[in-house]
Design a protein around this motif. Sequence first.
Motif, mmCIF file in Angstrom:
data_model
loop_
_atom_site.group_PDB
_atom_site.id
_atom_site.type_symbol
_atom_site.label_atom_id
_atom_site.label_comp_id
_atom_site.label_asym_id
_atom_site.label_seq_id
_atom_site.Cartn_x
_atom_site.Cartn_y
_atom_site.Cartn_z
ATOM 1 N N ILE A 26 0.832 -1.193 0.000
ATOM 2 C CA ILE A 26 0.000 0.000 0.000
ATOM 3 C C ILE A 26 0.873 1.251 0.000
ATOM 4 C CG2 ILE A 26 -1.715 1.323 1.286
ATOM 5 C CD1 ILE A 26 -2.822 -1.199 0.062
ATOM 6 N N SER A 27 1.881 1.274 0.862
ATOM 7 C CA SER A 27 2.749 2.444 0.985
ATOM 8 C C SER A 27 3.480 2.740 -0.317
ATOM 9 C CB SER A 27 3.763 2.231 2.118
ATOM 10 O OG SER A 27 3.120 1.991 3.342
ATOM 11 N N PHE A 28 4.033 1.710 -0.950
ATOM 12 C CA PHE A 28 4.753 1.903 -2.207
ATOM 13 C C PHE A 28 3.813 2.372 -3.316
ATOM 14 C CE2 PHE A 28 8.023 -1.358 -0.656
ATOM 15 C CZ PHE A 28 8.913 -0.367 -0.293
ATOM 16 N N ILE A 29 2.641 1.747 -3.413
ATOM 17 C CA ILE A 29 1.704 2.081 -4.497
ATOM 18 C C ILE A 29 1.222 3.519 -4.383
ATOM 19 C CG2 ILE A 29 -0.590 1.602 -5.435
ATOM 20 C CD1 ILE A 29 -0.106 -1.352 -4.779
ATOM 21 N N VAL A 30 0.756 3.898 -3.193
ATOM 22 C CA VAL A 30 0.202 5.249 -3.043
ATOM 23 C C VAL A 30 1.298 6.317 -3.143
ATOM 24 C CG1 VAL A 30 -1.736 4.431 -1.662
ATOM 25 C CG2 VAL A 30 0.330 5.195 -0.511
ATOM 26 N N THR A 31 2.517 5.978 -2.717
ATOM 27 C CA THR A 31 3.617 6.942 -2.830
ATOM 28 C C THR A 31 3.983 7.176 -4.291
ATOM 29 O OG1 THR A 31 4.537 6.321 -0.673
ATOM 30 C CG2 THR A 31 6.012 7.410 -2.222
ATOM 31 N N ILE A 32 4.110 6.100 -5.047
ATOM 32 C CA ILE A 32 4.476 6.224 -6.461
ATOM 33 C C ILE A 32 3.373 6.917 -7.251
ATOM 34 C CG2 ILE A 32 4.943 4.923 -8.574
ATOM 35 C CD1 ILE A 32 6.313 2.812 -6.798
ATOM 36 N N ALA A 33 2.121 6.482 -7.038
ATOM 37 C CA ALA A 33 1.003 7.051 -7.799
ATOM 38 C C ALA A 33 0.756 8.511 -7.406
ATOM 39 C CB ALA A 33 -0.259 6.215 -7.565
ATOM 40 N N GLY A 34 0.687 8.775 -6.107
ATOM 41 C CA GLY A 34 0.421 10.138 -5.650
ATOM 42 C C GLY A 34 1.524 11.107 -6.039
ATOM 43 N N SER A 35 2.781 10.680 -5.877
ATOM 44 C CA SER A 35 3.896 11.561 -6.239
ATOM 45 C C SER A 35 3.985 11.740 -7.751
ATOM 46 C CB SER A 35 5.214 10.989 -5.700
ATOM 47 O OG SER A 35 5.486 9.723 -6.264
ATOM 48 N N GLY A 36 3.606 10.705 -8.507
ATOM 49 C CA GLY A 36 3.617 10.834 -9.967
ATOM 50 C C GLY A 36 2.632 11.896 -10.444
ATOM 51 N N ILE A 37 1.432 11.867 -9.861
ATOM 52 C CA ILE A 37 0.427 12.880 -10.212
ATOM 53 C C ILE A 37 0.908 14.272 -9.812
ATOM 54 C CG2 ILE A 37 -1.911 13.704 -9.731
ATOM 55 C CD1 ILE A 37 -2.687 10.748 -9.275
ATOM 56 N N GLY A 38 1.382 14.396 -8.577
ATOM 57 C CA GLY A 38 1.850 15.693 -8.089
ATOM 58 C C GLY A 38 3.045 16.204 -8.868
ATOM 59 N N MET A 39 3.935 15.289 -9.247
ATOM 60 C CA MET A 39 5.126 15.681 -9.992
ATOM 61 C C MET A 39 4.747 16.263 -11.358
ATOM 62 S SD MET A 39 8.401 13.253 -10.870
ATOM 63 C CE MET A 39 8.166 12.459 -9.281
ATOM 64 N N PHE A 40 3.858 15.578 -12.043
ATOM 65 C CA PHE A 40 3.433 16.037 -13.373
ATOM 66 C C PHE A 40 2.747 17.392 -13.281
ATOM 67 C CE2 PHE A 40 0.087 16.361 -16.587
ATOM 68 C CZ PHE A 40 0.844 16.293 -17.749
ATOM 69 N N LEU A 41 1.800 17.528 -12.350
ATOM 70 C CA LEU A 41 1.076 18.780 -12.218
ATOM 71 C C LEU A 41 1.999 19.920 -11.797
ATOM 72 C CD1 LEU A 41 -2.213 17.558 -10.473
ATOM 73 C CD2 LEU A 41 -1.850 18.121 -12.889
ATOM 74 N N GLY A 42 2.927 19.638 -10.881
ATOM 75 C CA GLY A 42 3.864 20.663 -10.433
ATOM 76 C C GLY A 42 4.774 21.139 -11.540
ATOM 77 N N LEU A 43 5.244 20.222 -12.369
ATOM 78 C CA LEU A 43 6.088 20.599 -13.499
ATOM 79 C C LEU A 43 5.336 21.495 -14.477
ATOM 80 C CD1 LEU A 43 7.879 17.196 -14.201
ATOM 81 C CD2 LEU A 43 9.027 19.330 -13.590
ATOM 82 N N VAL A 44 4.103 21.117 -14.760
ATOM 83 C CA VAL A 44 3.286 21.907 -15.701
ATOM 84 C C VAL A 44 3.013 23.295 -15.133
ATOM 85 C CG1 VAL A 44 1.012 22.072 -16.794
ATOM 86 C CG2 VAL A 44 2.228 19.880 -16.755
ATOM 87 N N MET A 45 2.638 23.360 -13.857
ATOM 88 C CA MET A 45 2.355 24.649 -13.221
ATOM 89 C C MET A 45 3.581 25.552 -13.212
ATOM 90 S SD MET A 45 0.249 23.087 -10.006
ATOM 91 C CE MET A 45 0.345 24.565 -9.024
ATOM 92 N N GLY A 46 4.709 24.988 -12.801
ATOM 93 C CA GLY A 46 5.920 25.783 -12.684
ATOM 94 C C GLY A 46 6.495 26.215 -14.021
ATOM 95 N N TYR A 47 6.312 25.400 -15.044
ATOM 96 C CA TYR A 47 6.902 25.717 -16.345
ATOM 97 C C TYR A 47 6.044 26.710 -17.124
ATOM 98 C CZ TYR A 47 8.998 25.115 -20.945
ATOM 99 O OH TYR A 47 9.612 25.342 -22.147
ATOM 100 N N TYR A 48 4.734 26.481 -17.153
ATOM 101 C CA TYR A 48 3.863 27.328 -17.970
ATOM 102 C C TYR A 48 3.429 28.584 -17.220
ATOM 103 C CZ TYR A 48 3.548 23.641 -21.435
ATOM 104 O OH TYR A 48 3.856 22.716 -22.389
ATOM 105 N N GLY A 49 3.216 28.461 -15.893
ATOM 106 C CA GLY A 49 2.810 29.624 -15.098
ATOM 107 C C GLY A 49 1.509 30.237 -15.591
ATOM 108 N N LYS A 50 1.355 31.560 -15.362
ATOM 109 C CA LYS A 50 0.208 32.348 -15.818
ATOM 110 C C LYS A 50 -1.125 31.682 -15.475
ATOM 111 C CE LYS A 50 2.965 34.463 -19.484
ATOM 112 N NZ LYS A 50 3.128 34.716 -20.932
#
Length: 287
Positions: free
Chosen positions: A87-111
């Motif tokens: 459970i710990s590995f699955i939710v960490t990988i999945a949750g961080s993957g979603i957050g990582m993608f969204l954070g990259l998009v937010m930080g790169y495109y901005g506005k």
Amino acid sequence: METASNWKVMWKEVRHDKLALCGLVLFVALVLTVYIWAFFIDEAQAIRLNLSNMNRAPSARHIMGTDPLGRDMLTQLVLSSRNSLNISFIVTIAGSGIGMFLGLVMGYYGKFVDFAMMRVIALWGMIPNLMLIMLFRTMFNPDVLGFSLIMIIVGGWGGMAMMMRIMTFRQGALDYVAASKTLGSPNIMIIFREVLPNLVSIISSYLTILLAGNMGLETGLTFLGFGLPPGTPSLGTLIAYARNPATMQNRPWQWLPAALLIFILMLCINFVGQALNRAADAKKRKV
């Protein structure tokens, strides 16, 4: 090349920190032992009730005694550890993957992209994750493993997204990003081939924190009865035996090993995380 260099820096920092190195070795050894041991266990036999063998103290036949349903505690500990780690590995990988993608998009495109997504994160962050999971379990009572996974994942991506947003903003102001844009490199390539590799150290450090947090969250939810479905072994299930005063005082073999194991695992992760955190900051590195 940059990614390889980051991995070398992280490994060097861990290798020169005795606590971090011992923690890493012990964590890997425990995880491998649990998964290999669980592979050879007949789960149908392991969870079978044996009421004539209830609450037996440790003996030659049952090294760690038996539980209130007459099942071998050592077997239960191995299966519970495997399930909690899964459970710990699955939710960490999945949750961080979603957050990582969204954070990259937010930080790169901005506005506007950043503004809109920040409002969503701010709104979602106002709702306590633990309370949300308990509320949905109480309202719908879905005793399925997938529901518990989804709920923990849904509540665990915001922190990673915010961290990645800030770090991507900083990277976006550097010359190499401007040079890549000038050369006409696609945005998606700049994000994942230029920006992301430079954040490996920070991401690894945050993942250790997230892993320990998810391990504690899953254990706590199951302890309270809002985690894994009934009948699914978990470290939280074993620790929950301590809620019975008689068990807590007279039968420590039923709950103490699970409590010690979760403590050791989280301590190991913490030591490794501290070393990775130093590796991400050149001013804090020991080597």
